[in-house]
Design an enzyme around this catalytic site. Sequence first.
Site: not given
Ligand code: NAP
Length: 276
Positions: A10-11, A13, A160
Amino acid sequence: MSSRTFLLTGATSGIGRAMAAQLVGPQVRLVLASRSRSEGEAVVKSLESKGEVLFRPLDLSSQRDVRGFAERFLAEEPRLDVLINNAGCQSQKPARSVDGLELVFATNVVGPFLLTRLLLERLKACAPARIVNTASTFAKGLDLEDLDFARRAYSDTAAYQASKQADRLFTWALARRLEGTRVTANAFSPGLVTSTGLYRDAPRSTLRILKVVSLFAGRTAEQGADTGAWLATAPELEAVSGRFYEKRKERPCEFRGRDAEEALWATCCRLSGLPE
Ligand SMILES: NC(=O)c1ccc[n+]([C@@H]2O[C@H](COP(=O)([O-])OP(=O)(O)OC[C@H]3O[C@@H](n4cnc5c(N)ncnc54)[C@H](OP(=O)(O)O)[C@@H]3O)[C@@H](O)[C@H]2O)c1
């Protein structure tokens, strides 16, 4: 020190992209994995002047894809020093993975579980080694008897939050199994980062609430990634395992208990076809 290999999912984005920028550097071979090849190659391009970095496609929602990825990784990469399970998703509508599982649980829990298990012997062979799981404080409501939301109404938030509760239970069950191996497993919460892609499809009403909350508690992607990068690299954490962190501070986790952890582990084994 010789070069260490980091695998970061998940790098392409948000938090993962910021973490990749924090991890890239001398003596590090950084392998980035997620679905979008074009985004992945763009991240590689933006970082390659700073260190060794490459992209490999991976769809965590497909067990066949995860198995193929792991096979290729093990054939190509002699080392794995740090695995960071960071990729995650939300889904506004109920949806199924190609394996017939609820999509968010498949992507956020079963896929990372399977990937970790398939790469575990390589981590052990490279010990001291680390596993870092991106969890969340936005977690609750896991019902292992109703992962498909057949008996409850589906909501993006409920699916989620349940998956994020499972991520923590997985980490603690894993850490217990890894005792004595010099491979650690920890989880962290990045805090609320509204600038990422996670909320891209959220309804306007949710976005309005998030906007207000983020005025008080919002963090940048770089701030959110910091604790993950620290867990992956800080020398003082080499022997620390089974802990939950936020802002580089350990915090209590309400989701602990052998029975709950083992129930989650057994469910993931059953759903991924792995032995316990
Ligand atoms: N943002 C927040 O407030 C927050 C808070 C707590 C925890 N988190 C956690 O932080 C982590 C990253 O989230 P983010 O907020 O940075 O979201 P994001 O910007 O949507 O990034 C998500 C990443 O996961 C990848 N991904 C999604 N579905 C995938 C799949 N089926 N296979 C492989 N890769 C996949 C996406 O890349 P592709 O689309 O290229 O696959 C993207 O690189 C997540 O685990 C999320 O639960 C986020």
